[in-house]
Design an enzyme around this catalytic site. Structure first.
Site, PDB file in Angstrom:
ATOM      1  CG  ASP A  95      -2.039   0.923   1.196  1.00 22.20           C
ATOM      2  OD1 ASP A  95      -1.896   1.973   0.545  1.00 22.20           O
ATOM      3  OD2 ASP A  95      -3.075   0.646   1.820  1.00 22.20           O
ATOM      4  N   GLY A 115      -5.015   3.178  -8.060  1.00 26.60           N
ATOM      5  CA  GLY A 115      -5.179   3.438  -9.489  1.00 26.60           C
ATOM      6  C   GLY A 115      -4.485   4.697  -9.982  1.00 26.60           C
ATOM      7  CG  ASP A 156      -9.699   2.575   0.862  1.00 30.93           C
ATOM      8  OD1 ASP A 156      -8.849   2.409  -0.041  1.00 30.93           O
ATOM      9  OD2 ASP A 156      -9.418   2.605   2.070  1.00 30.93           O
TER      10      ASP A 156
HETATM   11  C1  GLA Z   1      -5.828   1.796   2.540  1.00 34.14           C
HETATM   12  C2  GLA Z   1      -6.242   0.648   1.640  1.00 34.14           C
HETATM   13  C3  GLA Z   1      -7.274  -0.201   2.348  1.00 34.14           C
HETATM   14  C4  GLA Z   1      -6.683  -0.728   3.649  1.00 34.14           C
HETATM   15  C5  GLA Z   1      -6.211   0.431   4.508  1.00 34.14           C
HETATM   16  C6  GLA Z   1      -5.469  -0.046   5.739  1.00 34.14           C
HETATM   17  O1  GLA Z   1      -6.870   2.680   2.772  1.00 34.14           O
HETATM   18  O2  GLA Z   1      -6.733   1.141   0.419  1.00 34.14           O
HETATM   19  O3  GLA Z   1      -7.688  -1.264   1.532  1.00 34.14           O
HETATM   20  O4  GLA Z   1      -5.612  -1.581   3.355  1.00 34.14           O
HETATM   21  O5  GLA Z   1      -5.338   1.288   3.781  1.00 34.14           O
HETATM   22  O6  GLA Z   1      -4.939   0.968   6.491  1.00 34.14           O
END
Ligand code: GLA
Length: 497
Positions: free
Chosen positions: A261, A300, A321
């Site tokens: 991430d 993305g 998200d």
């Molecule tokens: C981001 C990701 C989520 C999740 C959170 C965790 O927002 O896009 O899917 O993994 O971090 O902190």
């Protein structure tokens, strides 16, 4: 009187000078780690300037008022073209700060900040960015990955006990045998690094290797979460500068899947540098000695679908998200039409994890969620409490005929064949010559949707189809087929060649 004014003035100035410096507000996360906010402050001429580092962001103080005993700071950071702001109310007693973040005009729980040496909390040096090259294909994810992830339901509450319970449930409720094999622990499993730089899990996960053994013993695979930045989105330790070391640690534990991430990397790197940072981990996984699915999560940005496979990615998030609401799922799912050319065996667009069963949508809406994701050849990563599901939710997640569309070996993502108001028809060619056809009703009322075969590019009018939600064969006659589709519902057909 004069004396009083003098003392007061000196007192205030004394505080003011002391306020300048580096402060750390640390509060326990409840898992042996602490949530840290560093305030690097400079008090000058009645104004506070400096930086605030909190979770994934390094803010510049933009406004200050009051002070120096009691003041309000607003700090700002540029994130993807928009300004993100954070406001803090701070009290200073000459010795300590009491810091409360203000959200919706309400100050949160105050945390005490202590003075720390200058440089504490400073960002580490940047890592060397490799020139772009192709990370060798790991041969995994020939069909879209299926499994479960802790985030959508459990957020920061995920624990060893929950993961074991979920593994037990998935191994016994039919999900494993339907293909849901990757059990992934999302953010907040991370502990601290030791003196050698080795990353450990926190108190919620006392023994990651034992957990992996347990999950493997159930015929399942275990996934973890990290990122290329200094912290994760929740402010936990991420892999910046430790890519090889972390990949080896995970391989040693028996980890099979990594969600990586971007969050905490944005403090130090530009979007243009994303590819190089993902490639660093792609290379590290390739050298780890274990086959690990690589899931890119950077929402993305910078057309990840164009370079994700080269960086070693098996899947990449295409959006921000998802939320457990029709509007969120609808916006994300129907927004994927242009990305079909980028999906192929080994490399998938990921419109985010499933919300099916989390309670915010109707069963018809969840069937649309499952249908749309399957048409999109999207990873099917359940995000609900699979230990406790209604029969209706179980049937949605376990509909093998729908899963077969998602998992079709041709690996071709659906495209939109037509749109008329709230009615949409999407199609997807399947291995062996069948075609998946989805009739979506995004409107508020039940409606009849008609599909004209010639518009789908079929060479002749088909005579047979399977309605995969009703589990019924359908006899087709003539140039069209029409079906009643409930509000926010879907009719999903597998049209025989
Ligand atoms: C981001 C990701 C989520 C999740 C959170 C965790 O927002 O896009 O899917 O993994 O971090 O902190």
């Amino acid at each position: 009187m004069k004396l009083c004014v003098l003392i007061f003035t000196f007192g205030a100035l004394g505080h003011a000078a002391d306020l300048t410096g580096n402060w750390l507000a640390a509060s326990p996360n409840g898992d042996g780690t602490t949530r840290k906010v560093w305030l690097n402050l400079k008090y000058d001429d009645g104004k506070v300037t400096g930086t605030i580092r909190a979770t994934q962001f390094l803010y510049q103080i933009a406004e200050s008022s009051g002070g120096p005993e009691k003041f309000t700071l607003t700090a700002a950071v540029q994130d993807e073209g928009r300004e993100r702001r954070a406001t803090y109310e701070i009290a200073f007693d000459g010795n300590e700060l009491t810091v409360a973040q203000v959200r919706n005009n309400t100050p949160g729980t105050p945390v005490t900040a202590h003075r720390v040496p200058e440089g504490d909390g400073a960002l580490p040096p940047r890592v060397e960015l490799p020139a772009p090259h192709k990370v060798p294909d790991n041969g995994l994810a020939r069909t879209p990955p299926m499994g479960w992830n802790s985030w959508n339901k459990f957020h920061t509450r995920v624990s060893d006990e929950i993961v074991r319970g979920v593994a037990d449930a998935i191994a016994s409720n039919g999900m494993r045998d339907a293909g849901y094999v990757y059990i992934t622990i999302d953010d907040t499993w991370e502990g601290e690094r030791d003196a050698q730089g080795v990353l450990h899990s926190n108190n919620k996960f006392p023994d990651m290797k034992a957990l992996a053994d347990y999950v493997h013993g159930k015929g399942l695979k275990l996934g973890l979460y990290s990122g290329p930045g200094v912290t994760t989105c929740q402010g936990y330790e991420a892999s910046h500068g430790h890519e090889q070391q972390d990949a080896k640690t995970w391989a040693g534990w028996g980890i099979d899947y990594l969600k990586y991430d971007w969050c905490g990397a944005r403090m130090m790197y530009t979007d243009a540098e994303e590819r190089a940072l993902y490639q660093r981990m792609g290379d590290a996984l390739a050298a780890s000695g274990r086959k690990i699915v690589f899931s890119l999560c950077q929402y993305g940005r910078v057309d990840v679908w164009k370079w994700g496979p080269e960086a070693g990615g098996n899947l990449w998030r295409t959006t921000g998200d998802i939320g457990d609401r029709w509007e969120s799922m609808e916006r994300i799912g129907f927004g994927q039409a242009d990305l079909a050319p980028y999906a192929a065996p080994g490399h998938w667009n990921d419109p985010d994890m499933l919300e099916i069963g989390n309670g915010g949508m109707t069963d018809a809406e969840y069937r649309t969620h499952m249908s749309l994701w399957s048409m999109l050849a999207a990873p099917l990563i359940a995000g609900n409490d699979v230990r406790d599901m209604t029969p209706a939710i179980r049937e949605i997640l376990l509909n093998k005929e729908v899963i077969a569309i998602d998992q079709d070996t041709l690996g071709r993502q659906a495209t939109r064949a037509s749109k008329s108001g709230d009615q949409e028809i999407w199609t997807r060619p399947l291995a062996g010559g069948d075609t998946a056809v989805a009739l979506f009703n995004r409107g508020k009322d039940t409606t009849s949707i008609a599909v004209k075969w010639s518009e789908l590019g079929l060479k002749k009018n088909p005579s047979k189809a399977r309605d995969v939600w009703l589990h019924k064969d359908v006899a087709l006659k003539g140039a069209t087929y029409s079906a009643e589709v409930p509000s926010h519902g879907t009719v999903l057909l597998r049209v025989r060649k």
